[in-house]
Enzyme design. Structure first.
Site, short mmCIF file in Angstrom:
data_model
loop_
_atom_site.label_atom_id
_atom_site.label_comp_id
_atom_site.label_asym_id
_atom_site.label_seq_id
_atom_site.Cartn_x
_atom_site.Cartn_y
_atom_site.Cartn_z
N SER A 164 14.05 34.44 6.70
CA SER A 164 15.20 33.59 7.02
C SER A 164 14.84 32.24 7.63
CB SER A 164 16.17 34.33 7.95
OG SER A 164 16.96 35.23 7.20
N LYS A 218 14.16 28.95 14.62
CA LYS A 218 14.70 29.96 13.71
C LYS A 218 13.80 31.17 13.58
CE LYS A 218 17.93 31.23 10.77
NZ LYS A 218 17.62 32.65 11.02
N SER A 255 22.28 34.01 11.01
CA SER A 255 21.39 34.00 9.84
C SER A 255 22.09 34.65 8.64
CB SER A 255 20.07 34.71 10.14
OG SER A 255 19.08 34.34 9.21
N LYS A 273 16.22 29.21 5.94
CA LYS A 273 17.50 28.54 6.24
C LYS A 273 17.31 27.22 6.98
CE LYS A 273 20.21 32.83 6.18
NZ LYS A 273 19.17 33.87 6.04
#
Length: 325
Positions: A72, A234, A132, A75
């Site tokens: 993720s 993140k 997320s 992203k």
């Protein structure tokens, strides 16, 4: 474990810092707290990089250019393209994003909207940065790029323009796909680009939670709550990628960025990133005090850190739940 703890402490000092002779006496003070980069050395997927954001100096690296699955953290690239369009006036925070059937069908982590339901661009950004949400990532990609596939092409093109030469994107979420790869160095490049190019939007990565339709969703980046100075950026997890994290922190006006990919557990990932950042700040402080300290770019595995200790560290964290994030 007392003997192994002593060995680990010594190994951390050797791992984190290569110093000139006058500084050897100060190594103990510069060594990070327990659970640093060495706890992941035995993991074949482990890759890491620590960088001084102001100078670009790489303070520590371990397999920084080896291809890995981003999970993720993908992203961040998705949001970079969104931020570009916001800054250019081609997109507005109040614009509505419609959930397509394809987007609604994405696997968790997800917000859970049904096909045809909408949310604002602002809400979509928050859902990506905290929850997320894979369904929102696809909906936002379709809104900006016309289709998920076209948006992924834009992601790869922009990544290469930023200098992320070893990265390729085929989806905006980070859900498993063998074609979607990156490196620790490329993720560091991307993270610094977001901080540099869009300071007005970087704050999205600082939010500790996202409230949507009465639901409170905490940020998956636990270091925002546990390590002073951390302000983004993140996390990620898939079975193929392991636990991943890019985190940035500021102390005394200096910003460091740490990237860890391929950790077998969330606690191992978080403690590793925390230790890397702590080591980096200690080195910067020592330099500020006039000490000649240099952190090694590439380091071999310490000889006294054996498989038994590595197995113990991994085993201790193996019971941690592994939600997809």
């Amino acid at each position: 474990m007392g003997g192994w703890n002593a060995k680990l402490t010594g190994a951390l000092a050797a791992l984190a810092i290569a110093a000139s002779p006058p500084v050897f006496a100060g190594l103990a003070a510069l060594a990070p707290a327990p659970a640093a980069a060495t706890s992941l050395f035995g993991q074949s997927r482990y890759a890491a990089l620590l960088m001084d954001a102001s100078t670009g100096e790489v303070l520590y690296a371990r397999q920084p250019d080896a291809e890995r699955f981003p999970a993720s953290i993908t992203k961040v690239m998705t949001l970079y393209l969104v931020f570009e369009r916001l800054a250019a006036g081609q997109l507005r925070l109040e614009d509505r994003v419609t959930m397509s059937a394809r987007a609604a069908a994405q696997r968790p982590s997800k917000l859970g909207l049904k096909a045809g339901e909408t949310l604002s661009v602002d809400e979509a950004i928050r859902a990506l940065a905290t929850k997320s949400a894979n369904d929102v990532a696809v909906a936002l990609a379709e809104h900006v790029g016309g289709s998920e596939a076209n948006f992924a092409r834009l992601m790869t093109h922009r990544a290469h323009a930023l200098g992320m030469t070893r990265s390729r994107f085929v989806n905006p979420s980070g859900l498993p796909d063998a074609r979607q790869v990156t490196t620790a160095r490329d993720i560091a490049t991307l993270s610094l680009a977001v901080i540099r190019d869009f300071p007005q939007y970087y704050g999205y990565f600082q939010q500790q939670q996202f409230v949507f339709q009465g639901r409170v969703m905490p940020n998956h980046n636990h270091l925002l709550r546990t390590m002073p100075g951390v302000d983004g950026i993140k996390t990620g997890f898939t079975n193929a990628a392991g636990f991943t994290l890019a985190a940035s922190a500021v102390r005394d006006g200096r910003r460091l960025l740490a990237v860890v990919l391929g950790s077998p557990t969330r606690p191992g990932r978080d403690s590793n990133v925390e230790a890397l950042l702590a080591s980096g700040f200690r080195v910067l402080a020592a330099r500020q005090a006039g000490e000649r300290v240099q952190v090694a770019d590439l380091l071999a595995e310490p000889a006294d850190l054996n498989d038994a200790l590595l197995s113990t560290l991994v085993e201790q964290g193996s019971a941690d739940p592994a939600p997809r994030r």
